[in-house]
Enzyme design. Structure first.
Site, short mmCIF file in Angstrom:
data_model
loop_
_atom_site.label_atom_id
_atom_site.label_comp_id
_atom_site.label_asym_id
_atom_site.label_seq_id
_atom_site.Cartn_x
_atom_site.Cartn_y
_atom_site.Cartn_z
N LYS A 12 4.66 29.91 2.47
CA LYS A 12 3.79 29.50 1.37
C LYS A 12 2.32 29.58 1.77
N HIS A 72 0.85 -1.19 0.00
CA HIS A 72 0.00 0.00 0.00
C HIS A 72 0.88 1.24 0.00
N TRP A 79 7.00 0.02 3.90
CA TRP A 79 7.52 0.66 2.68
C TRP A 79 8.95 1.15 2.90
N SER A 85 13.41 5.33 -13.85
CA SER A 85 12.36 6.11 -14.50
C SER A 85 12.34 7.53 -13.96
N SER A 86 12.42 7.66 -12.64
CA SER A 86 12.35 8.99 -12.05
C SER A 86 13.55 9.83 -12.45
N ARG A 143 1.57 1.35 14.88
CA ARG A 143 1.19 1.14 13.50
C ARG A 143 1.67 -0.23 13.04
N GLU A 147 12.06 12.71 -0.31
CA GLU A 147 10.95 12.07 -1.02
C GLU A 147 9.60 12.66 -0.61
N SER A 183 -0.66 26.60 -6.39
CA SER A 183 -0.26 27.98 -6.70
C SER A 183 -0.78 28.44 -8.06
N HIS A 195 14.97 12.81 11.80
CA HIS A 195 13.79 12.96 12.66
C HIS A 195 12.87 11.73 12.57
N HIS A 196 13.17 10.84 11.64
CA HIS A 196 12.43 9.58 11.61
C HIS A 196 13.08 8.55 12.53
N ASP A 245 7.86 20.55 -27.07
CA ASP A 245 7.66 19.25 -26.44
C ASP A 245 8.68 19.17 -25.32
N HIS A 257 13.29 11.51 3.39
CA HIS A 257 12.71 12.81 3.71
C HIS A 257 12.56 13.70 2.49
N TYR A 276 8.97 15.55 0.26
CA TYR A 276 8.79 16.85 -0.40
C TYR A 276 8.68 16.70 -1.89
N THR A 316 7.59 26.80 4.81
CA THR A 316 6.26 26.27 4.52
C THR A 316 5.20 27.26 4.95
C1 HEA Z 1 0.22 9.23 -0.97
C2 HEA Z 1 0.16 8.13 -0.45
C3 HEA Z 1 -0.97 7.46 0.25
C4 HEA Z 1 -2.34 7.49 0.00
C5 HEA Z 1 -3.07 8.23 -1.10
C6 HEA Z 1 -2.94 6.65 1.00
C7 HEA Z 1 -4.32 6.41 1.08
C8 HEA Z 1 -4.93 5.68 2.11
N1 HEA Z 1 -4.30 5.07 3.17
FE1 HEA Z 1 -2.29 4.94 3.44
N2 HEA Z 1 -0.28 4.84 3.73
C9 HEA Z 1 0.68 5.45 2.97
C10 HEA Z 1 0.47 6.32 1.92
C11 HEA Z 1 -0.78 6.61 1.39
N3 HEA Z 1 -1.98 6.15 1.84
C12 HEA Z 1 1.99 5.10 3.44
C13 HEA Z 1 3.33 5.58 2.89
C14 HEA Z 1 1.79 4.23 4.52
C15 HEA Z 1 2.85 3.58 5.40
C16 HEA Z 1 3.09 2.18 4.99
C17 HEA Z 1 3.99 1.49 5.96
O1 HEA Z 1 3.74 1.54 7.17
O2 HEA Z 1 4.98 0.91 5.50
C18 HEA Z 1 0.35 4.10 4.68
C19 HEA Z 1 -0.26 3.32 5.68
C20 HEA Z 1 -1.62 3.28 5.91
C21 HEA Z 1 -2.22 2.70 7.06
C22 HEA Z 1 -1.49 2.09 8.24
C23 HEA Z 1 -1.24 0.66 7.98
C24 HEA Z 1 -0.46 0.03 9.08
O3 HEA Z 1 0.27 0.72 9.78
O4 HEA Z 1 -0.56 -1.19 9.19
C25 HEA Z 1 -3.59 2.83 6.93
C26 HEA Z 1 -4.59 2.39 7.91
O5 HEA Z 1 -5.63 2.88 8.01
C27 HEA Z 1 -3.81 3.51 5.67
C28 HEA Z 1 -5.06 3.84 5.15
C29 HEA Z 1 -5.26 4.53 3.95
C30 HEA Z 1 -6.57 4.77 3.38
C31 HEA Z 1 -7.87 4.33 3.96
C32 HEA Z 1 -6.35 5.48 2.23
C33 HEA Z 1 -7.41 5.99 1.26
O6 HEA Z 1 -7.18 7.33 1.01
C34 HEA Z 1 -7.41 5.19 -0.02
C35 HEA Z 1 -8.65 5.51 -0.82
C36 HEA Z 1 -8.65 4.92 -2.18
C37 HEA Z 1 -9.34 3.81 -2.54
C38 HEA Z 1 -10.08 3.02 -1.55
C39 HEA Z 1 -9.29 3.29 -3.94
C40 HEA Z 1 -10.54 3.38 -4.71
C41 HEA Z 1 -11.55 2.29 -4.51
C42 HEA Z 1 -11.51 1.01 -4.96
C43 HEA Z 1 -10.33 0.37 -5.56
C44 HEA Z 1 -12.68 0.13 -4.87
C45 HEA Z 1 -12.78 -0.61 -3.60
C46 HEA Z 1 -13.42 0.24 -2.58
C47 HEA Z 1 -14.17 -0.21 -1.57
C48 HEA Z 1 -14.44 -1.66 -1.34
C49 HEA Z 1 -14.77 0.75 -0.59
N4 HEA Z 1 -2.60 3.77 5.08
C1 HEA Z 2 3.90 15.11 1.72
C2 HEA Z 2 4.55 14.56 2.62
C3 HEA Z 2 5.03 15.13 3.93
C4 HEA Z 2 5.21 16.44 4.32
C5 HEA Z 2 5.03 17.71 3.52
C6 HEA Z 2 5.68 16.38 5.68
C7 HEA Z 2 5.98 17.52 6.44
C8 HEA Z 2 6.55 17.48 7.71
N1 HEA Z 2 6.79 16.36 8.46
FE1 HEA Z 2 6.33 14.45 7.95
N2 HEA Z 2 6.13 12.53 7.34
C9 HEA Z 2 5.69 12.11 6.11
C10 HEA Z 2 5.30 12.91 5.05
C11 HEA Z 2 5.37 14.30 5.07
N3 HEA Z 2 5.75 15.08 6.12
C12 HEA Z 2 5.65 10.67 6.04
C13 HEA Z 2 5.24 9.81 4.86
C14 HEA Z 2 6.10 10.22 7.28
C15 HEA Z 2 6.20 8.78 7.81
C16 HEA Z 2 7.14 7.91 7.12
C17 HEA Z 2 7.09 6.53 7.71
O1 HEA Z 2 7.62 6.35 8.81
O2 HEA Z 2 6.49 5.64 7.08
C18 HEA Z 2 6.40 11.42 8.05
C19 HEA Z 2 6.91 11.37 9.35
C20 HEA Z 2 7.37 12.48 10.02
C21 HEA Z 2 8.14 12.41 11.23
C22 HEA Z 2 8.62 11.13 11.93
C23 HEA Z 2 7.59 10.61 12.82
C24 HEA Z 2 7.96 9.31 13.41
O3 HEA Z 2 8.06 8.32 12.66
O4 HEA Z 2 8.17 9.27 14.61
C25 HEA Z 2 8.39 13.71 11.61
C26 HEA Z 2 9.18 14.10 12.81
O5 HEA Z 2 9.73 15.11 12.90
C27 HEA Z 2 7.79 14.57 10.61
C28 HEA Z 2 7.83 15.96 10.62
C29 HEA Z 2 7.38 16.77 9.59
C30 HEA Z 2 7.50 18.23 9.61
C31 HEA Z 2 8.06 19.08 10.72
C32 HEA Z 2 6.99 18.67 8.41
C33 HEA Z 2 6.96 20.10 7.94
O6 HEA Z 2 7.41 20.22 6.63
C34 HEA Z 2 5.60 20.71 8.06
C35 HEA Z 2 5.65 22.21 7.89
C36 HEA Z 2 4.31 22.85 7.82
C37 HEA Z 2 3.70 23.55 8.82
C38 HEA Z 2 4.32 23.70 10.15
C39 HEA Z 2 2.34 24.15 8.64
C40 HEA Z 2 2.29 25.51 7.99
C41 HEA Z 2 3.09 26.55 8.67
C42 HEA Z 2 2.59 27.70 9.16
C43 HEA Z 2 1.16 28.07 9.06
C44 HEA Z 2 3.58 28.65 9.72
C45 HEA Z 2 3.47 28.97 11.16
C46 HEA Z 2 3.73 27.82 12.01
C47 HEA Z 2 4.54 27.78 13.07
C48 HEA Z 2 5.57 28.78 13.37
C49 HEA Z 2 4.39 26.66 14.05
N4 HEA Z 2 7.17 13.80 9.67
CU LIG Z 3 10.71 13.41 7.24
#
Ligand code: HEA
Ligand code: HEA
Ligand SMILES: [Cu+2]
Ligand code: CUA
Lengths: 374, 284, 536
Positions: free
Chosen positions: C341, C87, C152, C179-180, C460, C265, C278, C312-313, C116, C263, C267, C338
């Site tokens: 923005k 997933h 993942w 690809s990327s 989780r 990634e 924007s 921070h992870h 193009d 990380h 962004y 951020t």
């Molecule tokens: C951009 C990325 C992205 C997106 C879009 C989503 C979308 C969703 N995610 Fe996911 N998620 C991740 C990125 C994302 N996730 C990542 C990186 C993890 C961590 C994995 C890890 O721990 O290693 C995670 C983990 C994660 C967990 C934790 C799993 C765990 O720790 O064991 C859960 C649990 O609720 C969850 C739920 C969902 C749900 C409900 C959606 C929904 O938004 C999805 C909605 C879309 C559909 C459902 C598809 C359309 C419908 C069909 C195909 C028909 C069938 C429909 C029905 C029968 C109703 N996600």
């Molecule tokens: C699109 C993807 C995305 C983005 C944009 C971010 C944005 C941020 N993330 Fe997140 N993060 C993930 C995707 C993302 N993250 C994913 C996938 C994981 C889990 C991976 C995994 O373990 O599977 C994760 C996990 C993760 C962790 C680890 C948690 C853990 O495993 O214990 C942390 C810890 O620091 C963190 C921090 C942040 C912070 C500080 C930002 C900042 O960039 C956010 C900044 C934005 C704001 C703060 C809001 C707007 C700001 C204002 C309005 C200004 C005024 C505000 C103040 C002065 C307070 N993220």
């Molecule tokens: Cu991070």
């Protein structure tokens, strides 16, 4: 607008969570240590700051959504920059962050200080159970393995689930109240994490490395946690239960443990009969091997090999003992040499060779295992 | 060109099947590896087939590109595109090596010392953190690779090859074909000699020094870094050979020879990586 | 409309190799396989990513169904773990990233007045590498041992215990990386080299800027991931000791390398989403983007900072305190750019003349919920708080706010926004609004409660949980099913619009002012800007 209300409500509610029931817990636990209180307070402080910013920013946005609609005839201004404003909203958040970082730094430095413990316990993560060794302080020398005690029947829904479903173990880690306990974590196979929320403790247990953390429980009681790093199939089924008791009770407990350990120690030179050894082996198997190889010895196709009719379990004894003693590098099959005694290994090997369809008739004596250890 | 506007007439190729052929090749190759590593009999054959398909695709594709270039379809602006893309490609390669160097530095500065710290006596009572190290779980019964034998010679070879390549480039700029072909040929020979020495070094390490890929972290980083580098030298040499044949055929003009320059960039990049290898893998 | 509309005017141009050879342009399936046209390739990217979204979503549904109540009901623990793993992988690498590459392909040439992409054939290969990767991923379910159940993030040494499915996954990641990297090099080159005269860097639409920066992040980080999984591969099969303490390596090394990629990634996922928003917010505010220059600088700062915060992870792996402090401060710092923005977007709306068609609704949903996710990120950045929250559902909630309500909503906004330009048809506005409201409500039902689960300590990646987590999990699962069905509804809206949508007017959004709207007909013809426009 409603959403903001909802958010604010939820956040306010969360402040009272300490008092609410476990099922609807909305905030961090205030726990049983000073650390958890510090973390709880810091988190609440963060939530307040965030709430204020959130309401500020989205107050402006929703006002704009409300007042600057085209449908109410608002004409668009064309301004598109303002250096002063932009500078302000770059610099102000910076100071807000400093205000957050200050208490966070203090808390971190306090919480990481593992010096001068009263007691040291080593915690070893195994797939999927925890090993505890009391290294220093009272109880030194005590050592046992603790694993999930929830019956399979509850997990698979054929029995009603008990109160502490999935959070109960056969043995508890017992520690005295009010004492600083240093916890060393390590693992034997993959990374696990030793996590007890009520103590504010979470520390990865990394194979081949030793990490440390500490806690000082202020209240007697039973505290529960779970492994917090994905460690394979039964990651969700390796809970942690810590029992915090008074100093007297703890002394009594350590005494008991020492006696029990002495009594349970096997005579390594004893010669066993097949039936006894097999019975003993069945217990060892149930405690250590079923998770993968299953009770019926069939394993799980493609992941864990069947021991019933397996090449090694029906082949030469030597290879079999070696497999259990030393495991197989690069697979989930761990080296059990350090976890199990000679007698236990002899028993489990004998059991495997004489159970299910395996009818080798071999009896492996502890002395054979001892010889194989070198 | 008589066009008033610069992007006008940017060469846009017609539909082509090379990409999808390449994808089939990749699928066969990597799918084959996956089977091979898990002892599926089909694996090696699938990998071989994939490799052949990939080579076929590259011959076609690069052949087409060379043809287009020689037909004068590539304007200055296309040339600039190639320059940008080659620079960024090399940057991605730099990051790739950075990952492996990161592993080396981490092991040397962090994990090996850590494994012998006080707390770790619990697990590894008598490990001492000297580099080269095979780690605490194995006996360190290998001899590390010294810097001043073959590796030093190899350093000289590669550095010289950078110079010869530059001389041949001057030949090309001066439209002096003889100079171009001679010095480019020399560069290729130096590259091949380098690879020969490296092959010798590996066999020496395996047979006499008992230094293997499995010799703990030292063997691991040694072979992975030098191996990946050697792989890049191989690719670079093949590219040089292709370019050399193109020179023989009279391709390239003093003002239009990006293919030559791109390969030269790549070769210098491989050179610089080697210097880092020499310093951090062999020397210190 | 200018002369640039005359896209077939090039026929008398002897140098132009394209189309005028009387070449048989392949048709049917072969057209798509061999195409070198950025619009075709963009379309394929978008459909591929949507298919992957459904695939990844279906896995999420299995996760949520199993978590509907305590106990093991539907799947085995191993299968559950592989669901979580794929997933995450499929959503990140298969759905979100290709979706934005699809946008890049369609939009960048049109927005900068290029004919193009710089390398059309390589562009096609970037796309056609995705199907082999998808095949390998799917194949890993079918081999003995099934899919890898490692998350993942694929942490060592759990990866060394997995079956052949792990190898297939590793190779899939290699292909996705290729690809990327190729796609990014193409994008960078196109932006740097193929802009129309007068289109200076600081005049480029912000979407183009965000992709320039994203492409840089990709080129810098994907090779590192390739290195990490390669090390995993050799540890698995060739006896190397990168992640094995007995040999002097360290499992934590893997985490450092992974997150050095991981990380940036996140962004890579967020920044193109910023770009889409924007474009959308100014268009529906009928007002130029506020603080264009500071947007560019802020995005660049985010990109640079993103390489300096990875650990921070890893707050609980046992770093020295100094390391924890450094990573905490650096992470918090990202809130500043951020924030800039967010403030700029709000200021763009301020005193605008706002209307709320579907693209704008999704952009506002993005703004509101992404910020919320950013705030929870900040909570996680506090080391001591993260000790309680790491690897709990709080993290799951955090990243779904930024990735689903952030990136995915922004992608929806983009699809609705550019749909008329791409197809010449209008989607059904009422249905679009329904899609938005259903999505945003069910999204919050699904993920808001996960914050509480995390705060209460639910880990989780577990297939079963203790009884006190039941209620919130049930709410979350119900929300998830609703959210999933809403996305099926989205598919319906799109198909309906393609088949029987009304003809789109030349300028469906009166506030849109970038080249593709002002200089090209709607729908955009197959070839555009072979004679570049001049930008004042
Ligand atoms: C951009 C990325 C992205 C997106 C879009 C989503 C979308 C969703 N995610 Fe996911 N998620 C991740 C990125 C994302 N996730 C990542 C990186 C993890 C961590 C994995 C890890 O721990 O290693 C995670 C983990 C994660 C967990 C934790 C799993 C765990 O720790 O064991 C859960 C649990 O609720 C969850 C739920 C969902 C749900 C409900 C959606 C929904 O938004 C999805 C909605 C879309 C559909 C459902 C598809 C359309 C419908 C069909 C195909 C028909 C069938 C429909 C029905 C029968 C109703 N996600
Ligand atoms: C699109 C993807 C995305 C983005 C944009 C971010 C944005 C941020 N993330 Fe997140 N993060 C993930 C995707 C993302 N993250 C994913 C996938 C994981 C889990 C991976 C995994 O373990 O599977 C994760 C996990 C993760 C962790 C680890 C948690 C853990 O495993 O214990 C942390 C810890 O620091 C963190 C921090 C942040 C912070 C500080 C930002 C900042 O960039 C956010 C900044 C934005 C704001 C703060 C809001 C707007 C700001 C204002 C309005 C200004 C005024 C505000 C103040 C002065 C307070 N993220
Ligand atoms: Cu991070
Ligand atoms: Cu042990 Cu998870």
């Amino acid at each position: 607008m409603k959403k903001i209300g909802g958010m604010a409500g939820a956040m306010l509610l969360s402040l009272y969570a300490g008092a609410s029931s476990a099922a609807w817990q909305l905030n961090l636990t205030t726990g049983a240590t000073k650390s958890t209180q510090v973390i709880y307070d810091l988190h609440n402080l963060m939530m307040w700051i965030i709430l204020v910013i959130f309401v500020g920013v989205f107050g402006v946005m929703f006002y704009s959504v409300y007042a600057h609609r085209k449908s109410v005839g608002h004409k668009a201004d064309q301004f598109h920059e303002n250096t002063t404003v932009e500078l302000i909203w770059t610099i102000v958040p910076f100071f807000i962050l400093i205000a957050m970082a200050w208490p966070a730094t203090k808390a971190l430095i306090d919480l990481r200080d593992t010096s001068n413990p009263d007691m040291t316990v080593k915690v070893t993560g195994y797939q999927w159970k925890w090993g505890y060794d009391y290294l220093k302080g009272e109880g030194e020398g005590i050592s046992f393995v603790s694993q999930l005690s929830t019956p399979q029947a509850q997990i698979y829904g054929t029995e009603t689930k008990g109160e502490n479903y999935l959070l109960e173990t056969d043995r508890h880690l017992v520690v005295p109240v009010g004492k600083k306990i240093r916890v060393l974590t390590t693992a034997s196979d993959v990374i696990h994490a030793w996590n007890v929320p009520a103590f504010g403790v979470k520390q990865d247990a990394i194979p081949g490395f030793v990490r440390d953390t500490w806690f000082r429980a202020e209240k007697e009681g039973i505290y529960r946690g779970q492994c917090a790093e994905l460690c394979g199939k039964d990651h969700g089924f390796m809970p942690i239960v810590v029992e915090v008791v008074s100093a007297e009770k703890f002394s009594a407990w350590t005494g008991e443990q020492k006696k029990a350990m002495a009594a349970a120690a096997d005579d390594p030179d004893k010669k066993w009969e097949l039936a006894d050894l097999k019975a003993r082996g069945e217990k060892v198997y149930a405690a250590n091997c079923v998770a993968c190889h299953q009770a019926n010895g069939q394993g799980i196709k493609g992941t864990f090999p069947a021991l019933d009719g397996g090449k090694i379990t029906t082949g030469p004894v030597k290879g079999h003992i070696d497999q259990v003693l030393n495991g197989k590098a690069g697979t989930a099959m761990a080296a059990f040499g350090k976890q199990l005694s000679d007698t236990e290994i002899a028993a489990v090997v004998t059991y495997e060779r004489n159970s299910w369809g395996n009818k080798t008739g071999t009896v492996v004596q502890p002395s054979d295992v001892k010889a194989a250890r070198k | 060109m008589s066009n008033a506007t610069p992007t006008h007439n940017y060469y846009l190729p017609e539909p082509a099947a090379y990409p999808v052929i390449g994808s089939v090749g990749i699928l066969l190759l990597l799918g084959g590896f996956a089977m091979w590593f898990n002892e599926v009999a089909l694996g090696p054959w699938s990998s071989l087939a994939g490799l052949l398909v990939l080579i076929y695709m590259m011959v076609l594709w690069f052949g087409k590109v060379i043809g287009e270039s020689e037909a004068g379809l590539y304007t200055k602006r296309v040339d600039v595109s190639y320059r940008w893309s080659m620079s960024w490609f090399i940057f991605s390669e730099v990051m790739f090596f950075a990952g492996f160097f990161g592993a080396l530095f981490y092991a040397r500065l962090y994990s090996v010392p850590e494994l012998s710290s006080i707390d770790h006596k619990l697990l590894w009572p008598d490990f001492s953190p000297t580099w080269p190290s095979a780690g605490p779980g194995a006996e360190a019964n290998f001899t590390p690779m010294g810097a001043w034998g073959v590796p030093a010679i190899n350093t000289l070879l590669l550095l010289t090859s950078g110079v010869t390549l530059t001389i041949s480039h001057f030949g090309l700029l001066a439209n002096n074909r003889g100079k171009l072909i001679l010095w480019l040929g020399l560069t290729i020979l130096l590259g091949i000699t380098f690879l020969g020495f490296q092959a010798y070094e590996y066999s020496h390490a395996y047979s006499e020094l008992n230094l293997k890929l499995t010799s703990g972290i030292y063997g691991t980083t040694f072979y992975m870094l030098t191996g990946f580098h050697g792989f890049h030298v191989t690719i670079g040499t093949i590219m040089l050979i292709v370019i050399w044949f193109r020179c023989l055929k009279g391709h390239f003009r003093p003002d239009h020879h990006f293919a030559f320059e791109g390969v030269a960039w790549y070769w210098h990049f491989v050179d610089v990586v080697w210097l880092f290898l020499f310093i951090f893998v062999y020397w210190f | 409309m200018s002369a640039a509309l005359d896209t077939h005017g090039k026929a008398h141009d002897g140098h132009d190799d394209h189309g005028d050879h009387g070449h048989h342009t392949p048709t049917g399936f072969m057209r798509w396989v061999t195409t070198t046209n950025h619009k075709d390739i963009g379309t394929m990217y978008l459909w591929f990513s949507f298919a992957m979204f459904l695939f990844g979503g279906a896995m999420a549904m299995i996760i949520r169904a199993e978590l509907f109540q305590p106990g093991m009901q539907i799947v085995t623990p191993e299968f559950f773990n592989s669901m979580t793993t794929y997933h995450g992988l499929v959503m990140v690498f298969g759905a979100i990233m290709p979706a934005f590459v699809g946008f890049a392909n369609w939009q960048i040439p049109m927005m900068i007045g290029a004919p193009d992409m710089a390398f059309p054939r390589m562009n096609n290969w970037s796309f056609w590498l995705l199907p082999p990767a998808a095949i390998l991923l799917v194949a890993s379910f079918l081999v003995p041992g099934g899919g890898a159940g490692v998350g993942w993030t694929m942490y060592a040494p759990l990866t060394t215990q997995m079956g052949p499915g792990m190898d297939l996954t590793i190779f899939a990641v290699h292909i996705l990386g290729m690809s990327s990297i190729m796609g990014s090099i193409n994008i960078i080159t196109t932006i740097l080299n193929l802009r129309a005269p007068g289109m200076t860097l600081m005049k480029m639409p912000l979407f183009v800027w965000t992709w320039l920066i994203t492409a840089y992040l990709l080129v810098a980080s994907m090779p590192v991931l390739a290195g990490a999984v390669t090390m995993t591969l050799t540890d698995r099969h060739f006896g190397t000791s990168f992640f094995n303490a007995a040999g002097g390596g360290d499992p934590v090394l893997y985490q450092h390398i992974f997150w050095f990629f991981g990380h940036p990634e996140v962004y890579i996922i967020a920044i193109p989403a910023f770009g889409v928003v924007s474009q959308v917010i100014p268009a529906f505010s009928r007002k130029p983007l506020f603080g264009y220059a500071s947007m560019v600088y802020a995005t660049s700062s985010i990109a640079i900072l993103s390489f300096m915060v990875w650990a921070h992870h890893m707050y609980v792996v046992g770093m020295p305190v100094a390391g924890q402090l450094y990573f905490m401060y650096a992470t918090m710092l990202i809130a500043v750019p951020t924030g800039v923005k967010v403030f700029n977007w709000v200021a763009t709306m301020w005193k605008g003349s706002l209307t709320f068609e579907t693209p704008m609704l999704f952009a506002l949903g993005f703004l509101f919920l992404f910020t919320l996710g950013g705030f929870t990120g900040l909570v996680l950045a506090m080391t001591v708080v993260d000790v309680q929250l790491q690897d709990t559902y709080y993290v799951v909630a955090h990243f779904h706010y930024v990735m689903v309500a952030g990136a995915l909503f922004s992608a929806f906004a983009g699809v609705y926004f550019w749909f008329p330009k791409w197809t010449g048809k209008m989607y059904d506005e009422t249905l679009g609004k329904w899609h938005f409201w259903l999505s945003i409500i069910f999204f919050n039902v699904t993920f808001f409660v996960q914050h509480f689960l995390g705060l209460a300590g639910m880990p989780r990646r577990i297939p079963d949980y203790a009884l006190q987590f039941t209620e919130f999990n049930q709410i979350s699962s119900i929300g998830a099913f609703g959210f999933g069905l809403s996305q099926v509804f989205f598919l319906y809206i799109i198909i309906k619009a393609i088949r029987s949508g009304e003809k789109a007017p030349q300028l469906p959004w009166d506030g849109a002012d970038t080249l593709e709207w002002t200089h090209l007909p709607t729908p955009a013809p197959y070839h555009t800007f072979e004679n570049p426009p001049t930008v004042k």
